[in-house]
Design an enzyme around this catalytic site. Structure first.
Site, short mmCIF file in Angstrom:
data_model
loop_
_atom_site.label_atom_id
_atom_site.label_comp_id
_atom_site.label_asym_id
_atom_site.label_seq_id
_atom_site.Cartn_x
_atom_site.Cartn_y
_atom_site.Cartn_z
N THR A 27 0.87 -1.19 0.00
CA THR A 27 0.00 0.00 0.00
C THR A 27 0.90 1.23 0.00
O THR A 27 2.11 1.12 0.20
CB THR A 27 -0.90 0.06 1.25
OG1 THR A 27 -0.06 0.24 2.40
CG2 THR A 27 -1.72 -1.20 1.43
N LEU A 56 3.30 -1.31 4.74
CA LEU A 56 2.57 -0.10 5.15
C LEU A 56 3.59 1.04 5.23
O LEU A 56 4.65 0.87 5.84
CB LEU A 56 1.91 -0.31 6.52
CG LEU A 56 0.94 -1.52 6.65
CD1 LEU A 56 0.42 -1.65 8.08
CD2 LEU A 56 -0.24 -1.38 5.67
N VAL A 82 7.58 -2.34 7.04
CA VAL A 82 7.49 -0.89 7.05
C VAL A 82 8.15 -0.32 5.79
O VAL A 82 9.29 -0.66 5.46
CB VAL A 82 8.16 -0.31 8.32
CG1 VAL A 82 8.15 1.22 8.28
CG2 VAL A 82 7.44 -0.82 9.57
N LYS A 83 7.36 0.49 5.10
CA LYS A 83 7.85 1.08 3.85
C LYS A 83 8.45 2.45 4.16
O LYS A 83 7.75 3.35 4.65
CB LYS A 83 6.65 1.26 2.92
CG LYS A 83 6.86 0.73 1.53
CD LYS A 83 5.54 0.87 0.80
CE LYS A 83 5.67 0.63 -0.66
NZ LYS A 83 4.41 0.90 -1.35
N CYS A 84 9.74 2.59 3.88
CA CYS A 84 10.42 3.87 4.10
C CYS A 84 10.91 4.40 2.75
O CYS A 84 11.31 3.62 1.88
CB CYS A 84 11.64 3.69 5.01
SG CYS A 84 11.24 3.20 6.69
#
Ligand code: E4P
Length: 221
Positions: A27, A56, A82-84
């Site tokens: 997402t 996310l 975790v999307k960074c």
């Protein structure tokens, strides 16, 4: 090759998950915004539906903010990645979160050098956006080839997650190169399963069946 769905649309997620096709979800804030409603609830629900990795994205751009948001997002479930963003702060956050056992997907990758740095920072996934490169007249798939070669040369454990996919040919090309994951908009996955000859063939089989006379009309087959 793993298939992720690139959406925050719960209906599509449930539908393709019920077919057993989904290894995960990606997402981003734009996809969540498209669905409306409370993004926290949507993210939580996605994590509950899907057993595989769910990416996310943080919205903080500074290191401390990304760490705080990353830790909070990971509380939704063990399968949260975790999307960074591919920035200096994002890479620093990647190193810290990874050391804490929270996997990271480095997003918005547009060059082989960025992919190398994401791997060095310990990212579980690197997300090259091929469609957006095609959009500006560059060859997105060539980036996947380059990253695949580089990661193989050095046995980097980071997985190549091909993002910003626009059409089914992108998937075949990514699979031929040996990319680890493709993340597909629902419309592209729908096109992937269709073929006109399948539809014509099925129509003809059923029409031929109707020409037969069975003894017991209550039993179709
Ligand atoms: C991937 O994680 C991104 O959400 C996505 O693939 C971006 O695609 P777009 O270029 O179609 O927005």
């Amino acid at each position: 090759m793993k298939i992720f769905l690139d959406t925050a649309n719960l209906e599509s997620i449930k539908m393709y998950n019920d077919m057993g096709l989904l290894d995960g979800i990606t997402t981003n804030p734009s996809l969540l915004s498209k669905e409306g409603g409370d993004p926290h609830k949507t993210m939580e629900e996605i994590v509950q539906i899907i057993k595989g990795d769910v990416s996310l994205e943080v919205v903080a751009t500074d290191y401390d903010g990304m760490i705080e948001e990353g830790r909070r997002l990971h509380k939704y479930g063990e399968n949260v990645v975790v999307k960074c963003p591919m920035t200096a702060e994002g890479l620093k956050a990647c190193k810290t979160l990874t050391a804490e056992g929270i996997p990271v997907n480095i997003t918005l990758v547009f060059s082989p050098n960025q992919a190398i740095l994401a791997a060095k920072a310990g990212a579980k996934y690197v997300s090259p956006f091929i469609g957006r490169l095609d959009d500006i007249g560059e060859d997105g798939m060539n980036l996947i080839k380059q990253i695949k070669q580089i990661f193989s040369n050095y046995n980097f454990g980071t997985q190549i997650l091909v993002a910003s996919i626009r059409h089914p040919i992108h998937i075949v090309d990514a699979a031929t190169i040996g990319a680890d994951v493709v993340t597909l908009p629902p419309a592209v996955l729908a096109k992937m399963l269709k073929h006109q000859l399948t539809d014509i063939g099925l129509k003809n089989f059923l029409a031929d069946w109707e020409k037969l006379r069975v003894e017991d009309p209550n039993i179709r087959i």
